[in-house]
Enzyme design. Structure first.
Site, PDB file in Angstrom:
ATOM      1  N   ASP A 120      51.522  27.389  69.295  1.00 36.37           N
ATOM      2  CA  ASP A 120      50.148  27.433  68.784  1.00 36.37           C
ATOM      3  C   ASP A 120      50.214  28.048  67.385  1.00 36.37           C
ATOM      4  O   ASP A 120      51.249  28.605  66.987  1.00 36.37           O
ATOM      5  CB  ASP A 120      49.284  28.298  69.719  1.00 36.37           C
ATOM      6  CG  ASP A 120      47.841  28.408  69.243  1.00 36.37           C
ATOM      7  OD1 ASP A 120      47.301  27.418  68.722  1.00 36.37           O
ATOM      8  OD2 ASP A 120      47.241  29.490  69.379  1.00 36.37           O
ATOM      9  N   SER A 121      49.091  28.009  66.686  1.00 33.94           N
ATOM     10  CA  SER A 121      49.042  28.650  65.363  1.00 33.94           C
ATOM     11  C   SER A 121      49.077  30.170  65.498  1.00 33.94           C
ATOM     12  O   SER A 121      49.182  30.866  64.492  1.00 33.94           O
ATOM     13  CB  SER A 121      47.758  28.235  64.651  1.00 33.94           C
ATOM     14  OG  SER A 121      46.652  28.700  65.398  1.00 33.94           O
TER      15      SER A 121
ATOM     16  N   TYR B 297      45.238  27.002  61.512  1.00 39.19           N
ATOM     17  CA  TYR B 297      45.531  25.581  61.318  1.00 39.19           C
ATOM     18  C   TYR B 297      44.236  24.783  61.081  1.00 39.19           C
ATOM     19  O   TYR B 297      44.272  23.685  60.549  1.00 39.19           O
ATOM     20  CB  TYR B 297      46.204  25.002  62.572  1.00 39.19           C
ATOM     21  CG  TYR B 297      47.701  25.259  62.707  1.00 39.19           C
ATOM     22  CD1 TYR B 297      48.381  26.137  61.872  1.00 39.19           C
ATOM     23  CD2 TYR B 297      48.430  24.585  63.694  1.00 39.19           C
ATOM     24  CE1 TYR B 297      49.753  26.350  62.020  1.00 39.19           C
ATOM     25  CE2 TYR B 297      49.798  24.787  63.844  1.00 39.19           C
ATOM     26  CZ  TYR B 297      50.451  25.674  63.012  1.00 39.19           C
ATOM     27  OH  TYR B 297      51.804  25.863  63.164  1.00 39.19           O
ATOM     28  N   GLY B 298      43.121  25.374  61.537  1.00 35.14           N
ATOM     29  CA  GLY B 298      41.843  24.638  61.614  1.00 35.14           C
ATOM     30  C   GLY B 298      41.357  24.015  60.331  1.00 35.14           C
ATOM     31  O   GLY B 298      40.638  23.031  60.356  1.00 35.14           O
TER      32      GLY B 298
ATOM     33  N   CYS C  92      47.785  23.976  71.043  1.00 35.80           N
ATOM     34  CA  CYS C  92      46.830  24.160  69.949  1.00 35.80           C
ATOM     35  C   CYS C  92      46.057  22.851  69.827  1.00 35.80           C
ATOM     36  O   CYS C  92      46.664  21.802  69.594  1.00 35.80           O
ATOM     37  CB  CYS C  92      47.597  24.452  68.660  1.00 35.80           C
ATOM     38  SG  CYS C  92      46.561  24.465  67.190  1.00 35.80           S
ATOM     39  N   ASN C  93      44.753  22.915  70.030  1.00 37.77           N
ATOM     40  CA  ASN C  93      43.951  21.679  69.972  1.00 37.77           C
ATOM     41  C   ASN C  93      44.028  21.018  68.601  1.00 37.77           C
ATOM     42  O   ASN C  93      44.027  19.799  68.487  1.00 37.77           O
ATOM     43  CB  ASN C  93      42.484  21.994  70.283  1.00 37.77           C
ATOM     44  CG  ASN C  93      42.255  22.222  71.753  1.00 37.77           C
ATOM     45  OD1 ASN C  93      42.021  21.284  72.499  1.00 37.77           O
ATOM     46  ND2 ASN C  93      42.343  23.467  72.184  1.00 37.77           N
TER      47      ASN C  93
ATOM     48  N   CYS D 182      39.300  25.052  71.644  1.00 34.63           N
ATOM     49  CA  CYS D 182      40.357  25.726  70.880  1.00 34.63           C
ATOM     50  C   CYS D 182      40.980  26.711  71.858  1.00 34.63           C
ATOM     51  O   CYS D 182      40.256  27.372  72.624  1.00 34.63           O
ATOM     52  CB  CYS D 182      39.740  26.459  69.685  1.00 34.63           C
ATOM     53  SG  CYS D 182      40.838  27.681  68.922  1.00 34.63           S
ATOM     54  N   THR D 183      42.301  26.798  71.850  1.00 30.57           N
ATOM     55  CA  THR D 183      42.965  27.594  72.887  1.00 30.57           C
ATOM     56  C   THR D 183      42.742  29.101  72.717  1.00 30.57           C
ATOM     57  O   THR D 183      43.031  29.871  73.626  1.00 30.57           O
ATOM     58  CB  THR D 183      44.472  27.271  72.948  1.00 30.57           C
ATOM     59  OG1 THR D 183      45.034  27.454  71.637  1.00 30.57           O
ATOM     60  CG2 THR D 183      44.699  25.852  73.413  1.00 30.57           C
ATOM     61  N   HIS D 184      42.213  29.515  71.573  1.00 29.69           N
ATOM     62  CA  HIS D 184      41.867  30.935  71.408  1.00 29.69           C
ATOM     63  C   HIS D 184      40.571  31.294  72.169  1.00 29.69           C
ATOM     64  O   HIS D 184      40.383  32.445  72.547  1.00 29.69           O
ATOM     65  CB  HIS D 184      41.643  31.281  69.934  1.00 29.69           C
ATOM     66  CG  HIS D 184      42.897  31.442  69.129  1.00 29.69           C
ATOM     67  ND1 HIS D 184      43.686  30.385  68.765  1.00 29.69           N
ATOM     68  CD2 HIS D 184      43.482  32.557  68.613  1.00 29.69           C
ATOM     69  CE1 HIS D 184      44.712  30.838  68.044  1.00 29.69           C
ATOM     70  NE2 HIS D 184      44.612  32.151  67.948  1.00 29.69           N
TER      71      HIS D 184
HETATM   72  N1  DGL Z   1      44.405  27.713  68.965  1.00 29.80           N
HETATM   73  C1  DGL Z   1      44.173  26.756  67.897  1.00 29.80           C
HETATM   74  C2  DGL Z   1      43.418  25.550  68.457  1.00 29.80           C
HETATM   75  O1  DGL Z   1      43.465  25.346  69.656  1.00 29.80           O
HETATM   76  C3  DGL Z   1      43.569  27.463  66.730  1.00 29.80           C
HETATM   77  C4  DGL Z   1      43.667  26.683  65.475  1.00 29.80           C
HETATM   78  C5  DGL Z   1      43.621  27.470  64.190  1.00 29.80           C
HETATM   79  O2  DGL Z   1      44.586  28.161  63.912  1.00 29.80           O
HETATM   80  O3  DGL Z   1      42.644  27.305  63.441  1.00 29.80           O
HETATM   81  O4  DGL Z   1      42.831  24.771  67.758  1.00 29.80           O
END
Ligand code: DGL
Length: 251
Positions: free
Chosen positions: A11-12, A43-44, A74-75, A181-183
């Site tokens: 993930d990011s 990453y978004g 990470c989505n 989003c996985t967060h």
């Molecule tokens: N956990 C990432 C997701 O699922 C976060 C992306 C990010 O870093 O913006 O999209």
């Protein structure tokens, strides 16, 4: 590939821990390498090309470590780069998270729905295809710019202020919330506090089941009865992240 080799998951940042948590429930005997790319987080709001490059670097590392499967936890990375990676690395299975919008279609079609995700996910072609295929015509798409960042930072006050500012107007008007989003599963309680009683939809349990099926089909399940081992790598060597990651795993 052999059964004892690890599953790479990335993930990011530490958000993908919410995916690993679900995977551990169905695959408790595997070895995992978790890669948190906090150096390049978030990453978004990155371009497709930037995300492709970041993902390729992580995948190369997993391949050097002889991983038997890779989970994109990470989505955003999944929406932008899953197909790109599958086309380039044909010998290794990729299992990719996506917002659980189909579940809304299947189980709660008539209810008003809020999809929370990064801007990158919401604008991606992959998510748009999913959305238009399963659209219940009662859905609001909410790009939560900066939210993954403050969850990553772990600042509770900032999270409360953010949610109040961005979600309060939906209080009492929304029944389903897709955690895209996985967060976001890390702040489910805080989201509920602002929105009131809602049903959450999270793709992680389905990803875990799918990973299990893929490994079974390829005869790659590690069923030696040993407890899972988890190696944590953070691209900025942040010891605090590591600590928080293992605390969440133990919860
Ligand atoms: N956990 C990432 C997701 O699922 C976060 C992306 C990010 O870093 O913006 O999209």
């Amino acid at each position: 590939m052999n059964k004892n080799e690890a599953i790479g998951i990335f993930d990011s940042g530490i958000g993908g821990v919410t995916v690993l948590r679900e995977i551990l429930k169905v695959l408790p005997n595997e070895n995992y390498i978790y890669y948190s790319d906090s150096k390049n987080n978030p990453y978004g709001d990155k371009s497709d090309d930037q995300i492709h490059e970041l993902c390729e670097n992580i995948v190369n590392l997993f391949i050097e470590q002889k991983c038997k499967a890779i989970v994109i936890a990470c989505n955003t990375a999944s929406a932008k780069s899953a197909q790109y990676l599958r086309d380039r690395y044909r010998d290794i299975p990729f299992i990719a998270i996506e917002p659980a919008y189909k579940m809304v279609h299947d189980y709660a079609y008539n209810e008003s729905t809020l999809v929370m995700a990064t801007k990158g996910t919401i604008e991606s072609e992959k998510f748009n295809l999913l959305y238009h295929t399963y659209d219940n015509h009662k859905t609001i798409l909410l790009p939560c710019i900066g939210l993954a960042d403050i969850i990553e930072e772990g600042n509770e006050d900032k999270i409360k202020i953010y949610l109040k500012e961005h979600l309060e107007s939906y209080r009492g008007k929304i029944k389903n919330v897709v955690l895209g989003c996985t967060h976001y599963p890390l702040i489910q309680g805080e989201i509920q506090n602002v929105l009131g009683q809602v049903t959450f939809f999270n793709g992680a349990p389905y990803l875990a089941k799918h990973l299990q099926e893929v490994l079974e089909e390829k005869h790659l399940i590690n069923n030696k009865g040993m407890k899972a081992t988890i190696q944590f790598i953070d691209s900025s060597n942040d010891e605090q992240k590591k600590k928080r990651f293992f605390e969440i795993i133990k919860e």
